[in-house]
Design a protein around this motif. Sequence first.
Motif, PDB file in Angstrom:
ATOM      1  N   VAL A   3       0.822  -1.206   0.000  1.00  0.00           N
ATOM      2  CA  VAL A   3       0.000   0.000   0.000  1.00  0.00           C
ATOM      3  C   VAL A   3       0.858   1.259   0.000  1.00  0.00           C
ATOM      4  CG1 VAL A   3      -0.228   0.115   2.530  1.00  0.00           C
ATOM      5  CG2 VAL A   3      -2.028   1.077   1.064  1.00  0.00           C
ATOM      6  N   GLU A   4       2.049   1.187   0.587  1.00  0.00           N
ATOM      7  CA  GLU A   4       2.941   2.351   0.579  1.00  0.00           C
ATOM      8  C   GLU A   4       3.561   2.549  -0.803  1.00  0.00           C
ATOM      9  OE1 GLU A   4       4.429   2.693   5.204  1.00  0.00           O
ATOM     10  OE2 GLU A   4       5.558   1.402   3.836  1.00  0.00           O
ATOM     11  N   LYS A   5       3.880   1.478  -1.487  1.00  0.00           N
ATOM     12  CA  LYS A   5       4.383   1.591  -2.854  1.00  0.00           C
ATOM     13  C   LYS A   5       3.303   2.192  -3.749  1.00  0.00           C
ATOM     14  CE  LYS A   5       7.567  -2.366  -2.629  1.00  0.00           C
ATOM     15  NZ  LYS A   5       7.897  -3.693  -3.206  1.00  0.00           N
ATOM     16  N   PHE A   6       2.078   1.770  -3.542  1.00  0.00           N
ATOM     17  CA  PHE A   6       0.945   2.294  -4.297  1.00  0.00           C
ATOM     18  C   PHE A   6       0.791   3.798  -4.058  1.00  0.00           C
ATOM     19  CE2 PHE A   6      -3.647   3.383  -4.036  1.00  0.00           C
ATOM     20  CZ  PHE A   6      -3.996   3.217  -5.363  1.00  0.00           C
ATOM     21  N   TRP A   7       0.986   4.232  -2.818  1.00  0.00           N
ATOM     22  CA  TRP A   7       0.863   5.647  -2.458  1.00  0.00           C
ATOM     23  C   TRP A   7       1.981   6.483  -3.073  1.00  0.00           C
ATOM     24  CZ3 TRP A   7       3.986   8.834   0.736  1.00  0.00           C
ATOM     25  CH2 TRP A   7       3.410  10.044   1.114  1.00  0.00           C
ATOM     26  N   LEU A   8       3.165   5.895  -3.232  1.00  0.00           N
ATOM     27  CA  LEU A   8       4.330   6.621  -3.742  1.00  0.00           C
ATOM     28  C   LEU A   8       4.321   6.679  -5.273  1.00  0.00           C
ATOM     29  CD1 LEU A   8       7.161   5.386  -1.362  1.00  0.00           C
ATOM     30  CD2 LEU A   8       6.564   7.772  -1.793  1.00  0.00           C
ATOM     31  N   THR A   9       3.364   7.397  -5.791  1.00  0.00           N
ATOM     32  CA  THR A   9       3.269   7.561  -7.243  1.00  0.00           C
ATOM     33  C   THR A   9       4.269   8.607  -7.719  1.00  0.00           C
ATOM     34  OG1 THR A   9       1.616   9.290  -7.031  1.00  0.00           O
ATOM     35  CG2 THR A   9       0.808   7.013  -7.183  1.00  0.00           C
ATOM     36  N   ASN A  10       4.432   8.694  -9.021  1.00  0.00           N
ATOM     37  CA  ASN A  10       5.253   9.752  -9.602  1.00  0.00           C
ATOM     38  C   ASN A  10       4.705  11.117  -9.220  1.00  0.00           C
ATOM     39  OD1 ASN A  10       7.293  10.790 -11.598  1.00  0.00           O
ATOM     40  ND2 ASN A  10       5.445  11.495 -12.629  1.00  0.00           N
ATOM     41  N   ASP A  11       3.374  11.254  -9.231  1.00  0.00           N
ATOM     42  CA  ASP A  11       2.733  12.520  -8.897  1.00  0.00           C
ATOM     43  C   ASP A  11       2.957  12.879  -7.428  1.00  0.00           C
ATOM     44  OD1 ASP A  11       0.648  12.917 -11.452  1.00  0.00           O
ATOM     45  OD2 ASP A  11       1.085  10.843 -10.928  1.00  0.00           O
ATOM     46  N   CYS A  12       2.917  11.875  -6.559  1.00  0.00           N
ATOM     47  CA  CYS A  12       3.161  12.101  -5.140  1.00  0.00           C
ATOM     48  C   CYS A  12       4.570  12.643  -4.916  1.00  0.00           C
ATOM     49  CB  CYS A  12       2.964  10.796  -4.360  1.00  0.00           C
ATOM     50  SG  CYS A  12       3.387  10.895  -2.611  1.00  0.00           S
ATOM     51  N   LYS A 237       4.792  -0.808  -9.221  1.00  0.00           N
ATOM     52  CA  LYS A 237       6.068  -0.243  -8.771  1.00  0.00           C
ATOM     53  C   LYS A 237       5.874   1.153  -8.179  1.00  0.00           C
ATOM     54  CE  LYS A 237       7.976  -0.316 -12.828  1.00  0.00           C
ATOM     55  NZ  LYS A 237       6.821  -0.784 -13.605  1.00  0.00           N
ATOM     56  N   ILE A 238       6.863   1.594  -7.419  1.00  0.00           N
ATOM     57  CA  ILE A 238       6.916   2.971  -6.970  1.00  0.00           C
ATOM     58  C   ILE A 238       7.071   3.877  -8.197  1.00  0.00           C
ATOM     59  CG2 ILE A 238       8.363   4.675  -5.758  1.00  0.00           C
ATOM     60  CD1 ILE A 238       9.034   2.497  -3.727  1.00  0.00           C
ATOM     61  N   GLY A 239       6.366   4.995  -8.215  1.00  0.00           N
ATOM     62  CA  GLY A 239       6.534   5.965  -9.298  1.00  0.00           C
ATOM     63  C   GLY A 239       5.603   5.787 -10.477  1.00  0.00           C
ATOM     64  N   GLU A 240       4.517   5.030 -10.294  1.00  0.00           N
ATOM     65  CA  GLU A 240       3.549   4.901 -11.390  1.00  0.00           C
ATOM     66  C   GLU A 240       2.775   6.211 -11.558  1.00  0.00           C
ATOM     67  OE1 GLU A 240       3.607   2.646 -13.433  1.00  0.00           O
ATOM     68  OE2 GLU A 240       4.327   0.793 -12.498  1.00  0.00           O
ATOM     69  N   ASP A 241       2.092   6.355 -12.684  1.00  0.00           N
ATOM     70  CA  ASP A 241       1.401   7.588 -13.055  1.00  0.00           C
ATOM     71  C   ASP A 241      -0.033   7.569 -12.519  1.00  0.00           C
ATOM     72  OD1 ASP A 241       0.176   9.736 -14.338  1.00  0.00           O
ATOM     73  OD2 ASP A 241       1.236   9.416 -16.222  1.00  0.00           O
ATOM     74  N   GLU A 242      -0.408   8.582 -11.726  1.00  0.00           N
ATOM     75  CA  GLU A 242      -1.751   8.633 -11.160  1.00  0.00           C
ATOM     76  C   GLU A 242      -2.834   8.745 -12.238  1.00  0.00           C
ATOM     77  OE1 GLU A 242      -2.172  11.598  -8.108  1.00  0.00           O
ATOM     78  OE2 GLU A 242      -0.657  10.657  -6.821  1.00  0.00           O
ATOM     79  N   TRP A 243      -2.522   9.391 -13.342  1.00  0.00           N
ATOM     80  CA  TRP A 243      -3.504   9.507 -14.434  1.00  0.00           C
ATOM     81  C   TRP A 243      -3.958   8.124 -14.881  1.00  0.00           C
ATOM     82  CZ3 TRP A 243      -6.315  13.165 -16.937  1.00  0.00           C
ATOM     83  CH2 TRP A 243      -6.863  12.825 -18.175  1.00  0.00           C
ATOM     84  N   LEU A 244      -3.003   7.225 -15.041  1.00  0.00           N
ATOM     85  CA  LEU A 244      -3.332   5.866 -15.467  1.00  0.00           C
ATOM     86  C   LEU A 244      -3.956   5.066 -14.341  1.00  0.00           C
ATOM     87  CD1 LEU A 244      -0.128   5.073 -17.568  1.00  0.00           C
ATOM     88  CD2 LEU A 244      -2.364   5.853 -18.394  1.00  0.00           C
ATOM     89  N   ILE A 245      -3.472   5.253 -13.119  1.00  0.00           N
ATOM     90  CA  ILE A 245      -4.024   4.543 -11.973  1.00  0.00           C
ATOM     91  C   ILE A 245      -5.489   4.901 -11.778  1.00  0.00           C
ATOM     92  CG2 ILE A 245      -3.932   4.376  -9.446  1.00  0.00           C
ATOM     93  CD1 ILE A 245      -0.887   4.680  -9.658  1.00  0.00           C
TER      94      ILE A 245
END
Length: 279
Positions: A3-12, A237-245
Amino acid sequence: MEVEKFWLTNDCILRYLRATKWDVSSAIKRLETTLLWRREFGFYTFVTAEHVEPEGMTGKEVIFGYDKDNRPALYMFPSLQNTEESIRQIHFATFMIERTLDLAPPGIENIALFINYGDKSPKAPSWSMSRNFLSILQSHYPERLGRAMVINVPFLLNAFFKFIMPLVDPITRDKVRFNPKVVQDGLIDNDKLLNVHGWGGGVDFEFKHEIYWKTMIEACKTRREEQMQRWKDLGGKIGEDEWLIKGGPTSSSLETTATATETPVIGAQASATVEPVQG
């Protein structure tokens, strides 16, 4: 934790970089501090819907609609305070911030707060409680406050705001407006503004906790599950794009662009007098 990896998006990560004026070491430190805070605060353990539900019985915080910039709107009515002051009140306030962010459409990173201090209450939040919440918002939700509209501020609280606001970072301070005319000032459309508790909008709203709470929790849970699955499909992965998520359209799916301006279903289903507002 996943859940922390999910939170750590590129946008974050970018939000923390902007908040620290692109000082990488400072951004990393703030991210680490927030990650630790989220664990210790209980987001992944005891700060659950069941834990905070007693705080929401009177409708003192309600998520409904979007402002002119498609930010999901969170209404706060301190006069409807129904419990004695405790850390659970802070748990509830941050829980509702998280749920409001769940409902932000693709491309929208922040929220709009509508706070009305009208209708005095002996249980209204104290200075220390207000200061604690403001500190959390500033420290752990950088770039998440799009705008805050505050009306009917009582004399003592107004004095507190005059004292504390110069200490707030300029970016956050500029987003707070006191006693605005929200429709006339072009901050929200009248047909998306609640009519209750002094806001005077065009949307009649009858809060029924037994309907609203269940609908809100289920709607947000569904959004989070959908987003988590998209994140996993993207590689988890860490750093995914929130737009796509969040399910934003890609170049290959523009014909199915999401309707980002629709009123959140939780608002329409929670009131017998509210019709869904289409953008």
